[in-house]
Design a protein around this motif. Sequence first.
Motif, PDB file in Angstrom:
ATOM      1  N   VAL A  57       4.565 -11.465  -1.314  1.00 51.66           N
ATOM      2  CA  VAL A  57       5.092 -11.974  -0.044  1.00 51.66           C
ATOM      3  C   VAL A  57       6.524 -11.500   0.163  1.00 51.66           C
ATOM      4  O   VAL A  57       6.901 -11.035   1.254  1.00 51.66           O
ATOM      5  N   VAL A  58       7.348 -11.613  -0.880  1.00 54.60           N
ATOM      6  CA  VAL A  58       8.755 -11.181  -0.782  1.00 54.60           C
ATOM      7  C   VAL A  58       8.834  -9.690  -0.494  1.00 54.60           C
ATOM      8  O   VAL A  58       9.643  -9.245   0.343  1.00 54.60           O
ATOM      9  N   PRO A  90      -1.192 -11.031   0.500  1.00 51.64           N
ATOM     10  CA  PRO A  90       0.095 -11.676   0.785  1.00 51.64           C
ATOM     11  C   PRO A  90       1.165 -10.682   1.239  1.00 51.64           C
ATOM     12  O   PRO A  90       2.028 -11.025   2.055  1.00 51.64           O
ATOM     13  N   LEU A  91       1.124  -9.448   0.719  1.00 52.63           N
ATOM     14  CA  LEU A  91       2.090  -8.437   1.146  1.00 52.63           C
ATOM     15  C   LEU A  91       1.941  -8.141   2.633  1.00 52.63           C
ATOM     16  O   LEU A  91       2.921  -8.078   3.378  1.00 52.63           O
ATOM     17  N   LEU A  92       0.692  -7.965   3.075  1.00 54.35           N
ATOM     18  CA  LEU A  92       0.459  -7.658   4.490  1.00 54.35           C
ATOM     19  C   LEU A  92       0.875  -8.823   5.376  1.00 54.35           C
ATOM     20  O   LEU A  92       1.480  -8.631   6.436  1.00 54.35           O
ATOM     21  N   LEU A  93       0.563 -10.056   4.953  1.00 56.73           N
ATOM     22  CA  LEU A  93       0.958 -11.224   5.738  1.00 56.73           C
ATOM     23  C   LEU A  93       2.484 -11.339   5.810  1.00 56.73           C
ATOM     24  O   LEU A  93       3.047 -11.669   6.852  1.00 56.73           O
ATOM     25  N   GLY A  94       3.148 -11.058   4.687  1.00 58.13           N
ATOM     26  CA  GLY A  94       4.608 -11.083   4.683  1.00 58.13           C
ATOM     27  C   GLY A  94       5.192 -10.018   5.598  1.00 58.13           C
ATOM     28  O   GLY A  94       6.172 -10.264   6.311  1.00 58.13           O
ATOM     29  N   PHE A  95       4.578  -8.835   5.610  1.00 60.53           N
ATOM     30  CA  PHE A  95       5.055  -7.741   6.457  1.00 60.53           C
ATOM     31  C   PHE A  95       4.894  -8.082   7.938  1.00 60.53           C
ATOM     32  O   PHE A  95       5.777  -7.796   8.753  1.00 60.53           O
ATOM     33  N   VAL A  96       3.759  -8.696   8.289  1.00 63.16           N
ATOM     34  CA  VAL A  96       3.506  -9.045   9.697  1.00 63.16           C
ATOM     35  C   VAL A  96       4.384 -10.201  10.148  1.00 63.16           C
ATOM     36  O   VAL A  96       4.962 -10.187  11.239  1.00 63.16           O
TER      37      VAL A  96
END
Length: 501
Positions: free
Chosen positions: A173-174, A435-441
Amino acid sequence: MDLFSNLALGFSVASSLANLAFCLIGVLLGTLIGVLPGIGATATIAMLLPITFQLEPVSSLIMLAGIYYGAQYGGSTTAILINMPGESSSAVTAIDGYQMARKGKAGVALACAALGSFFAGSVSTFLVALFAPPLTAIALQFGAAEYFSLMVLGLVMSIALAHGSILKALAMVVLGLLLGMVGTDIYTGTPRFTMGITEYADGLNFVALAVGVFGIAEILRNLEDEHAREVLTRQVGRLWPTMAEFRAMAGPVLRGTGIGSVLGILPGGGAVLAAFASYTVEKRVSKNPAEFGHGAIAGVAGPESANNAGAQTSFIPLLTLGIPANPVMALMIGAMIIQGIVPGPNVAAEQPALFWGIIASMWIGNLMLVVLNLPLIGLWVRLLTVPYFILFPIIMAMCSIGVYSVASNTYDLYAVAFFGLLGYGMSKLRCEPAPLLLGFVLGPMLEENLRRAMILARGDATTFVTRPISLTLLLLAVVVLVAVLLPTIRKGRDEVFTEGD
């Protein structure tokens, strides 16, 4: 009365010849990629994002939605016939579905999956139509502080519901938030983290990141794990269940629909979590739990209903709040942004034809799937004999052409290669890319609403806890985070996912 008039508008939009054609293309393509193990709806939608730039907004979103819930249908076919889930949400179906096939009940298992999915999809679509308007009305009361708190809750939920290590999910996420900061500062106009490359002044290309992390990385993993596929050749047999089998299906289908409808709304939940939860519930309420794992019809009906219901209701936070519940919904937000549509509660008011057209197309798409799925079983299974070394160069070429066509930017191709290797490396470290994609969006929206709220409050940070809705959302985020970190709950959570794996 408004509900029926809105649905009438939606069906008038969705039933146009062009939109019917795109809906059919979407569900067929979704079933195809659900059948082919290792590709998945997320990777396919990521690859097709560049194509949607050339389509009408409602047509492109109807097609992408069809791919998503169509993949839930297709994944069950190979799970039942060859014990190879085409979709991760079908992994539970394979446990009892394949055992039914070995006992000569493959047709019954396939019909059970198709009928359960159709019922769940229809009911959950009605729930989307019923609850989306009032939630949209509530969302219109949100200010910057409320949106910031809602996004914090969404990111915390995505961490809580991610598989494996919570620390790794938090790190993803970070990382997504940091990648979302690349570009020009929205208030000062100062370039940030662009490394002097002017092409990145508008930020990293969402399509390049999605295609790399999900598409290219998936291809690399499949090439590493490519093996011969043994296709079950015995006859499928009768398709229509007996009355006794219908009675055995009824309860699991109803419970699975309810479980999936609720869990589909949660960020990070969706079809996969719903399927696992449904299987656990069915095993506990069964009078004969020993039959699970040996061909229990409830072990097919419940999870298949749950994963399709979860796929449909995950559209609720997307359409009402502009918040993605899972990676596919994050890609749908990307598709809306590409079309110049600002995701959020204003979509229903400003573009009712698009809003209700998407909802109505889900009923049409589910009907198409139940009519087409069973007759085409033989075709889907024969496709599994196509060697992967023939498929992957075609997919790679389509990815590269598609990404470049969005902005004609060479650096986007470099970004695809980089994120493809990053996604492959993350899989080796057992880090989930979702989680990476959600954090990016959500990152840019999170920052924008944080700074806007602080400006409106003249720098007073207490604005986030003095506004009732914002405070409630932040408290929910804290409760979820504390619950996940409690040793007993965390141990139980890890055991559930271990059983599912």
